[in-house]
Design an enzyme around this catalytic site. Structure first.
Site, PDB file in Angstrom:
ATOM      1  N   LYS A 143       0.854  -1.189   0.000  1.00 41.65           N
ATOM      2  CA  LYS A 143       0.000   0.000   0.000  1.00 41.65           C
ATOM      3  C   LYS A 143       0.884   1.230   0.000  1.00 41.65           C
ATOM      4  O   LYS A 143       1.996   1.202   0.521  1.00 41.65           O
ATOM      5  CB  LYS A 143      -0.883   0.028   1.254  1.00 41.65           C
TER       6      LYS A 143
HETATM    7  N1  GLU Z   1      -7.267  -0.011  -3.351  1.00 36.78           N
HETATM    8  C1  GLU Z   1      -7.971  -1.224  -3.650  1.00 36.78           C
HETATM    9  C2  GLU Z   1      -7.977  -2.150  -2.456  1.00 36.78           C
HETATM   10  O1  GLU Z   1      -7.833  -1.723  -1.336  1.00 36.78           O
HETATM   11  C3  GLU Z   1      -7.485  -1.882  -4.923  1.00 36.78           C
HETATM   12  C4  GLU Z   1      -6.029  -2.249  -4.930  1.00 36.78           C
HETATM   13  C5  GLU Z   1      -5.534  -2.733  -6.288  1.00 36.78           C
HETATM   14  O2  GLU Z   1      -6.302  -2.808  -7.221  1.00 36.78           O
HETATM   15  O3  GLU Z   1      -4.331  -3.046  -6.359  1.00 36.78           O
HETATM   16  O4  GLU Z   1      -8.198  -3.327  -2.564  1.00 36.78           O
END
Ligand code: GLU
Length: 434
Positions: free
Chosen positions: A126
């Protein structure tokens, strides 16, 4: 800002100490607790546990930006790579004043367990930049994005770490990230997912998280005995995820009676005109500006007498302070970590079914995987294929989680984490590092 204390792993025994009124844990402590409960359940040794709980790499960078008024402002950005045993690190980037290291670390860990649970070949990561994008111009956001991408670029790669949108970032943000990376390293569409379709984004990616929530709700309601015909739904948050859930959930026969955004909520007992609310927001308004609605607060929305509650905004909104007043029978965690461990225990003891984030909102990263695969192959799928594959992935993950919960007589969250932890441990073991 995170302290060393927040990095300390939470003792597994802490679960036993949870009670109403106890101090809530930081996001990473909470996710570590969920992990430890699963590690206890499946019997992970202490030394392996330490490797799986903590992140592989944490990068903190300066992001200086020349603002429109000529001032130089310094932002702080993070990229946390939690675990890569099952594939390249994967996860979104959020722009938010509360995006600190502890939160980003927690969200990175959730991505490890999420990608494992839906069985796509990625690890978890993240990113975040601590900023208030609502107070920034598009030009400032573009400069911030380009500089942040440059600062973290040496840990990224289409086979190493692939960012995506998250809170307050979108397809335009991904276009800037892709361009910033490509102008250094050569054209690399697979470096991010959630791009505009014109730049190699996947059909259906924009709606995917919300669509996945709706698919999962259909399965969960069927297997948990909740009749969705005429069922009432309250949705907290009307960003990408919440607004798509609101627009798609009517296909199940439900009635959306309340939605909210940062300015507050709107309520209508016989059902909102979701399209009208959506149009109000698209024209630059807030859900509270919609015609013919009663205004309510975000806190009131969570306590409405509805069948289904969908927190689709930020983390830690259902806590020890309001969990005993949640009236919904089914809570779908469309946001990441909306329910704290204390609140989770309270809801469970009251017989409320909570479908955990790593399952309920996994549709986004699942279609990110499809987008990445399409980019790598230089081949585009049509939207029916994307949605069909998404349905299969979500239903398989639900069926596995539900079956595990029934067989082991445990809550869905513990079942979901147990499956994910087993898969990551197995992959790490096969690769020889635990
Ligand atoms: N931000 C989204 C999540 O928390 C998608 C992450 C992604 O597609 O890599 O799952």
């Amino acid at each position: 800002m995170a302290t060393d204390q927040t990095q300390a792993p939470v003792a597994a025994g802490a679960a036993g100490g949870l009670s109403l009124g106890s101090v809530e844990l930081s996001p990473f402590q909470a996710v570590s607790l969920f992990f430890d409960q699963a590690a206890d359940h499946v019997g992970v040794s202490d030394e392996v546990r330490e490797v799986l709980r903590t992140p592989y790499r944490e990068l903190k960078v300066q992001v200086p930006v020349r603002m429109d008024d000529g001032r130089r402002q310094l932002f702080t950005g993070y990229r946390v790579q939690h675990n890569g045993a099952r594939g390249p690190y994967k996860g979104g980037v959020r722009y938010h004043p509360a995006a600190d290291l502890d939160e980003v670390r927690a969200l990175a860990a959730l991505m490890t367990w999420k990608t494992a649970l839906v069985d796509i070949p990625f690890g978890g990561a993240k990113g975040g930049v601590q900023c208030d994008p609502s107070a920034m111009s598009d030009a400032e956001k573009e400069k911030l994005t380009r500089r942040f991408t440059q600062m973290i670029s040496y840990v990224l790669g289409e086979n190493r770490d692939i960012p995506a949108p998250d809170v307050n970032t979108d397809a335009q943000t991904m276009a800037w990230m892709m361009d910033a990376y490509s102008s250094r390293y050569g054209y690399t569409p697979a470096i991010v997912t959630g791009k505009p379709v014109e730049l190699g984004g996947s059909y259906g990616r924009d709606a995917a998280t919300g669509r996945g929530v709706v698919y999962c709700l259909e399965d969960a309601a069927r297997d948990r005995g909740v009749d969705l015909q005429g069922a009432t739904v309250a949705i907290q948050g009307f960003g990408n995820v919440g607004s798509w859930v609101a627009r798609l959930i009517g296909s199940l026969g439900c009635r959306v009676v309340a939605v909210s955004d940062v300015r507050g909520g709107c309520y209508r007992g016989d059902g909102l005109d979701v399209q009208a609310v959506y149009d109000t927001v698209r024209e630059g308004g807030s859900v509270v500006d919609a015609a013919g609605v009663e205004q309510i607060s975000n806190a009131e929305l969570l306590e409405l007498d509805v069948d289904v509650l969908v927190p689709a905004a930020l983390d830690r909104v259902i806590t020890d302070r309001n969990a005993d007043r949640v009236q919904a029978r089914l809570v779908m965690e469309a946001a990441n970590h909306p329910v704290t461990p204390v609140a989770d225990a309270v809801l469970h003891s009251r017989g409320v079914t909570v479908v955990p984030d790593i399952l309920a909102n996994a549709g986004g990263v699942t279609v990110s995987y499809f987008e990445w695969a399409q980019n790598i192959q230089q081949y585009r799928w049509d939207e029916d294929r994307v949605n069909g594959e998404l349905r299969k992935t979500m239903s398989r993950a639900w069926a596995n989680t539900h079956a595990r919960a029934v067989v082991d007589a445990i809550p869905l969250r513990l079942a979901a984490f147990a499956i994910a932890v087993e898969r990551v441990e197995r992959a790490a073991h096969l690769r020889g590092y635990v």
